[in-house]
Design a protein around this motif. Structure first.
Motif, short mmCIF file in Angstrom:
data_model
loop_
_atom_site.label_atom_id
_atom_site.label_comp_id
_atom_site.label_asym_id
_atom_site.label_seq_id
_atom_site.Cartn_x
_atom_site.Cartn_y
_atom_site.Cartn_z
N TYR A 43 0.88 -1.57 -0.28
CA TYR A 43 0.16 -0.46 -0.18
C TYR A 43 0.73 1.54 -0.21
O TYR A 43 0.54 2.62 -0.25
N ARG A 101 -20.21 6.17 -1.65
CA ARG A 101 -19.20 6.54 -0.99
C ARG A 101 -20.31 7.61 -0.21
O ARG A 101 -20.37 7.41 1.35
N GLY A 155 -8.85 1.79 7.50
CA GLY A 155 -8.88 1.83 6.20
C GLY A 155 -8.80 2.99 5.95
O GLY A 155 -9.02 3.22 4.39
N VAL A 156 -8.45 3.99 5.92
CA VAL A 156 -9.01 6.13 5.66
C VAL A 156 -7.90 5.95 4.43
O VAL A 156 -9.03 6.83 3.41
N GLY A 157 -7.24 5.29 3.82
CA GLY A 157 -5.98 5.44 2.88
C GLY A 157 -5.93 7.12 2.22
O GLY A 157 -5.24 7.53 2.96
N ALA A 161 -10.55 10.14 0.21
CA ALA A 161 -11.44 9.84 -1.18
C ALA A 161 -12.65 10.22 -0.13
O ALA A 161 -13.82 10.83 -0.21
N MET A 166 -0.21 5.75 2.29
CA MET A 166 -1.48 6.72 1.93
C MET A 166 -1.52 7.69 2.99
O MET A 166 -3.14 8.33 2.81
N MET A 178 -2.13 2.98 12.22
CA MET A 178 -2.46 2.13 13.64
C MET A 178 -3.11 1.26 12.92
O MET A 178 -3.28 0.97 11.35
N ASP A 179 -2.74 -0.28 12.38
CA ASP A 179 -2.52 -1.65 12.44
C ASP A 179 -4.31 -2.00 12.95
O ASP A 179 -4.83 -1.79 13.90
N ALA A 180 -5.26 -1.79 11.99
CA ALA A 180 -7.00 -2.45 12.53
C ALA A 180 -6.93 -3.60 12.93
O ALA A 180 -7.88 -3.97 13.40
C1 LIG Z 1 -8.69 -0.56 -0.99
S1 LIG Z 1 -7.76 0.83 0.16
C2 LIG Z 1 -9.13 1.75 0.15
C3 LIG Z 1 -9.35 2.77 0.51
C4 LIG Z 1 -9.94 4.14 1.40
N1 LIG Z 1 -11.02 3.31 2.32
C5 LIG Z 1 -10.77 4.28 0.06
O1 LIG Z 1 -11.88 3.65 0.25
O2 LIG Z 1 -10.34 4.60 -0.82
C6 LIG Z 1 -7.95 -0.18 1.67
C7 LIG Z 1 -7.02 0.17 2.57
O3 LIG Z 1 -6.62 -0.42 4.40
C8 LIG Z 1 -6.19 -0.37 4.34
N2 LIG Z 1 -5.73 -1.29 5.33
C9 LIG Z 1 -5.32 -2.56 4.76
N3 LIG Z 1 -5.40 -3.45 5.59
C10 LIG Z 1 -4.78 -3.01 6.83
C11 LIG Z 1 -4.97 -2.64 8.35
N4 LIG Z 1 -4.79 -3.97 8.79
N5 LIG Z 1 -4.97 -1.83 9.27
C12 LIG Z 1 -4.91 -1.01 8.58
N6 LIG Z 1 -4.83 -0.22 7.41
C13 LIG Z 1 -4.96 -1.77 6.39
C14 LIG Z 1 -4.13 0.28 3.54
O4 LIG Z 1 -2.96 0.88 3.84
C15 LIG Z 1 -5.23 0.76 2.19
O5 LIG Z 1 -5.00 2.30 2.56
#
Ligand SMILES: C[S@@+](CC[C@H](N)C(=O)[O-])C[C@H]1O[C@@H](n2cnc3c(N)ncnc32)[C@H](O)[C@@H]1O
Length: 205
Positions: free
Chosen positions: A15, A34, A49-51, A54, A74, A94-96
């Motif tokens: 990512y 969205r 996972g705010v990425g 968006a 991200m 942070m890790d989800a």
């Molecule tokens: C496909 S992107 C979606 C981003 C955003 N939510 C969107 O709709 O555009 C997936 C996101 O989840 C995050 N992600 C995946 N596994 C994660 C975890 N274990 N902890 C935190 N974030 C995580 C990735 O880093 C990435 O930013």
């Protein structure tokens, strides 16, 4: 380091790379959808996972948003979009799968296209349930494996490519994962041949 730690590290690194082209590539979820998901959030909100941020501009006044992501790449993009939000936003790395928030912290826990990527999705969903208040709502807008046998098989075949290039699985059974995590879906809307689902759920079974 356990296998799961090393998987998490691999997806986090992917990512960080995907952050460079994510906004350009991300056309799967329409703005309308969205908005529909995000505008149901209220009160103290956790976006998992705010990425690249968006969704930030769509939160309605009254929300106080905490956005977490495990990818610094991200999050850096999300910080650039923070000014578009009409509500207070705090962004945290942070890790989800292992969140540092106490139990029952948030009125709304929300994610869009995230549980396709979390290395252990059931563990991530259990954490979502834990940090959501008992009378709160979990809102998930996710893409899943197609129920169509041919398309489903095609998704299985292409999954290693998507996982390698982006960090996302295209063939997850997220509805089953939600049930396994002890989260109760209350409403479900389906789009794009049932591949995209908007699920409003309760943390209580
Ligand atoms: C496909 S992107 C979606 C981003 C955003 N939510 C969107 O709709 O555009 C997936 C996101 O989840 C995050 N992600 C995946 N596994 C994660 C975890 N274990 N902890 C935190 N974030 C995580 C990735 O880093 C990435 O930013």
């Amino acid at each position: 380091m356990t296998i799961s730690d090393s998987q998490t590290e691999t997806i986090r690194r992917r990512y960080n790379r995907t952050a460079l082209f994510y906004d350009w590539m991300d056309k799967m979820i329409s703005v309308k959808l969205r908005q529909k998901a995000i505008q149901q959030a209220e009160g103290k909100v956790l976006e998992i996972g705010v990425g690249t941020g968006a969704n930030l501009e769509y939160y309605l006044p009254g929300c106080q948003v905490t956005g977490i992501d495990f990818s610094p790449g991200m999050l850096e993009k999300a910080m650039q979009k923070q000014f578009k939000a009409k509500v207070p936003v705090t962004l945290l790395e942070m890790d989800a799968q292992n969140m540092s928030f106490p139990d029952n912290t948030f009125d709304t826990v929300i994610s869009t296209c995230v549980f396709c990527s979390v290395p252990d999705p059931v563990q991530g969903l259990k954490e979502a349930k834990r940090v959501c208040k008992p009378n709160g709502r979990i809102i998930l807008l996710e893409h899943v494996r197609s129920e169509n046998p041919i398309l489903g098989l095609l998704m299985d075949i292409l999954n290693p490519l998507a996982l390698h290039i982006i960090g996302s699985n295209i063939n997850r059974d997220t509805v089953m994962n939600i049930h396994t995590a002890g989260i109760k879906p209350l409403e479900m809307e389906e789009y794009s041949g049932k591949i995209i689902k908007l699920i409003i759920a309760s943390p209580n079974e």
